[in-house]
Design a protein around this motif. Sequence first.
Motif, PDB file in Angstrom:
ATOM      1  N   SER A 225       0.826  -1.218   0.000  1.00 18.80           N
ATOM      2  CA  SER A 225       0.000   0.000   0.000  1.00 18.80           C
ATOM      3  C   SER A 225       0.855   1.261   0.000  1.00 18.80           C
ATOM      4  CB  SER A 225      -0.929   0.011   1.223  1.00 18.80           C
ATOM      5  OG  SER A 225      -1.840  -1.050   1.156  1.00 18.80           O
ATOM      6  N   VAL A 226       1.905   1.259   0.807  1.00 13.30           N
ATOM      7  CA  VAL A 226       2.808   2.415   0.860  1.00 13.30           C
ATOM      8  C   VAL A 226       3.503   2.601  -0.483  1.00 13.30           C
ATOM      9  CG1 VAL A 226       4.950   3.282   1.900  1.00 13.30           C
ATOM     10  CG2 VAL A 226       3.127   2.378   3.360  1.00 13.30           C
ATOM     11  N   ALA A 227       3.933   1.508  -1.090  1.00 16.83           N
ATOM     12  CA  ALA A 227       4.601   1.592  -2.394  1.00 16.83           C
ATOM     13  C   ALA A 227       3.679   2.224  -3.432  1.00 16.83           C
ATOM     14  CB  ALA A 227       5.046   0.202  -2.844  1.00 16.83           C
ATOM     15  N   LYS A 228       2.416   1.782  -3.455  1.00 15.89           N
ATOM     16  CA  LYS A 228       1.457   2.359  -4.403  1.00 15.89           C
ATOM     17  C   LYS A 228       1.260   3.849  -4.139  1.00 15.89           C
ATOM     18  CE  LYS A 228      -1.172  -1.882  -5.180  1.00 15.89           C
ATOM     19  NZ  LYS A 228      -2.438  -2.595  -4.924  1.00 15.89           N
TER      20      LYS A 228
ATOM     21  N   ILE B 214      11.054   5.750  -4.123  1.00 13.72           N
ATOM     22  CA  ILE B 214      12.035   4.721  -3.776  1.00 13.72           C
ATOM     23  C   ILE B 214      11.262   3.447  -3.451  1.00 13.72           C
ATOM     24  CG2 ILE B 214      13.890   4.027  -2.204  1.00 13.72           C
ATOM     25  CD1 ILE B 214      14.592   6.361  -4.101  1.00 13.72           C
ATOM     26  N   LEU B 215      11.469   2.423  -4.274  1.00 11.63           N
ATOM     27  CA  LEU B 215      10.776   1.152  -4.153  1.00 11.63           C
ATOM     28  C   LEU B 215      11.815   0.030  -4.034  1.00 11.63           C
ATOM     29  CD1 LEU B 215       8.164   1.729  -7.005  1.00 11.63           C
ATOM     30  CD2 LEU B 215       7.831   2.064  -4.544  1.00 11.63           C
ATOM     31  N   ARG B 216      11.333  -1.147  -3.763  1.00 14.55           N
ATOM     32  CA  ARG B 216      12.224  -2.316  -3.676  1.00 14.55           C
ATOM     33  C   ARG B 216      11.728  -3.348  -4.681  1.00 14.55           C
ATOM     34  NH1 ARG B 216      16.245  -4.087  -0.401  1.00 14.55           N
ATOM     35  NH2 ARG B 216      16.328  -6.288   0.130  1.00 14.55           N
ATOM     36  N   ARG B 217      12.641  -3.843  -5.477  1.00 15.05           N
ATOM     37  CA  ARG B 217      12.268  -4.850  -6.469  1.00 15.05           C
ATOM     38  C   ARG B 217      13.182  -6.060  -6.329  1.00 15.05           C
ATOM     39  NH1 ARG B 217      14.569  -4.674 -11.928  1.00 15.05           N
ATOM     40  NH2 ARG B 217      16.568  -3.638 -11.812  1.00 15.05           N
ATOM     41  N   HIS B 218      12.687  -7.163  -6.813  1.00 20.15           N
ATOM     42  CA  HIS B 218      13.446  -8.398  -6.787  1.00 20.15           C
ATOM     43  C   HIS B 218      13.287  -9.017  -8.163  1.00 20.15           C
ATOM     44  CE1 HIS B 218      13.992 -12.650  -4.970  1.00 20.15           C
ATOM     45  NE2 HIS B 218      15.157 -12.112  -5.216  1.00 20.15           N
TER      46      HIS B 218
ATOM     47  N   GLU C 148      11.586   0.479 -16.116  1.00 21.55           N
ATOM     48  CA  GLU C 148      10.230   0.375 -16.644  1.00 21.55           C
ATOM     49  C   GLU C 148       9.312  -0.234 -15.583  1.00 21.55           C
ATOM     50  OE1 GLU C 148       9.204   1.473 -19.664  1.00 21.55           O
ATOM     51  OE2 GLU C 148      11.233   2.265 -19.890  1.00 21.55           O
ATOM     52  N   GLU C 149       8.033   0.124 -15.631  1.00 18.80           N
ATOM     53  CA  GLU C 149       7.082  -0.325 -14.612  1.00 18.80           C
ATOM     54  C   GLU C 149       6.994  -1.849 -14.507  1.00 18.80           C
ATOM     55  OE1 GLU C 149       2.492   0.477 -13.217  1.00 18.80           O
ATOM     56  OE2 GLU C 149       3.438   1.860 -14.620  1.00 18.80           O
ATOM     57  N   GLN C 150       7.129  -2.572 -15.599  1.00 22.29           N
ATOM     58  CA  GLN C 150       7.050  -4.031 -15.534  1.00 22.29           C
ATOM     59  C   GLN C 150       8.222  -4.645 -14.765  1.00 22.29           C
ATOM     60  OE1 GLN C 150       7.097  -2.332 -18.440  1.00 22.29           O
ATOM     61  NE2 GLN C 150       8.610  -3.167 -19.844  1.00 22.29           N
ATOM     62  N   GLU C 151       9.255  -3.839 -14.494  1.00 17.52           N
ATOM     63  CA  GLU C 151      10.408  -4.314 -13.731  1.00 17.52           C
ATOM     64  C   GLU C 151      10.292  -4.021 -12.236  1.00 17.52           C
ATOM     65  OE1 GLU C 151      14.278  -3.482 -15.486  1.00 17.52           O
ATOM     66  OE2 GLU C 151      13.255  -2.973 -17.353  1.00 17.52           O
ATOM     67  N   TYR C 152       9.168  -3.452 -11.793  1.00 16.22           N
ATOM     68  CA  TYR C 152       8.969  -3.128 -10.383  1.00 16.22           C
ATOM     69  C   TYR C 152       8.750  -4.366  -9.517  1.00 16.22           C
ATOM     70  CZ  TYR C 152       7.989   1.817 -11.631  1.00 16.22           C
ATOM     71  OH  TYR C 152       8.045   3.101 -12.082  1.00 16.22           O
ATOM     72  N   GLN C 153       8.395  -5.482 -10.107  1.00 15.61           N
ATOM     73  CA  GLN C 153       7.956  -6.659  -9.355  1.00 15.61           C
ATOM     74  C   GLN C 153       8.963  -7.134  -8.304  1.00 15.61           C
ATOM     75  OE1 GLN C 153       7.579 -10.367 -11.351  1.00 15.61           O
ATOM     76  NE2 GLN C 153       9.532 -10.208 -12.404  1.00 15.61           N
TER      77      GLN C 153
ATOM     78  N   THR D 275       4.734 -10.054  -5.667  1.00 13.99           N
ATOM     79  CA  THR D 275       3.915  -8.846  -5.716  1.00 13.99           C
ATOM     80  C   THR D 275       4.448  -7.900  -6.792  1.00 13.99           C
ATOM     81  OG1 THR D 275       3.016  -7.033  -4.399  1.00 13.99           O
ATOM     82  CG2 THR D 275       5.232  -7.711  -3.872  1.00 13.99           C
ATOM     83  N   PRO D 276       3.563  -7.184  -7.476  1.00 17.92           N
ATOM     84  CA  PRO D 276       4.019  -6.313  -8.556  1.00 17.92           C
ATOM     85  C   PRO D 276       4.705  -5.030  -8.092  1.00 17.92           C
ATOM     86  CG  PRO D 276       1.629  -6.211  -8.343  1.00 17.92           C
ATOM     87  CD  PRO D 276       2.092  -7.262  -7.405  1.00 17.92           C
ATOM     88  N   ILE D 277       4.513  -4.646  -6.818  1.00 14.72           N
ATOM     89  CA  ILE D 277       5.136  -3.425  -6.299  1.00 14.72           C
ATOM     90  C   ILE D 277       5.368  -3.597  -4.811  1.00 14.72           C
ATOM     91  CG2 ILE D 277       2.926  -2.271  -5.901  1.00 14.72           C
ATOM     92  CD1 ILE D 277       4.322   0.355  -6.831  1.00 14.72           C
TER      93      ILE D 277
END
Length: 145
Positions: free
Chosen positions: A43-46, A57-61, A130-135, A141-143
């Motif tokens: 929720s915070v990421a969104k 600032i997000l975290r992706r894997h 790119e947004e598709q790389e946020y996962q 989870t996508p974000i």
Amino acid sequence: TLASPQIRFVLDSESQKPQDAEMYQLKEANGMVEEFMLLANISVAKRILRSFPSFAILRRHPKPSETQFDMLVRAAAVKGLKIDARSNKALGESLDRCVIKGFPYFNTLIRVLATRCMTQAVYFSSGSVEEQEYQHYGLATPIYT
């Protein structure tokens, strides 16, 4: 989930030296807290992405390549087990089936090895990929943040 059970050490009350090791018993509340923490981070990421679309600032894997699991797949096959690394869901389901009677810690071991095959999760700025790389592959989870 890719999570594995945790080991807890029993310490001597006086010397504090380890006396035994046992599985940490997760209670239903532990799972609820973890689920709420995951949902809160999503929720915070969104929210921060909506407020700061170019520099949240997000975290992706990133999804690991299937070849990163080759050694694990071969090692499991030696024990007659099949690991499917085509997706995080398939991986989690196949890890659930990696059980060897008489070897209670095998599933924990195989899960630890599976996480070692993956890339590290990283923090990034939303404007840098790119947004598709946020996962977040490991959390499915996508974000995330």
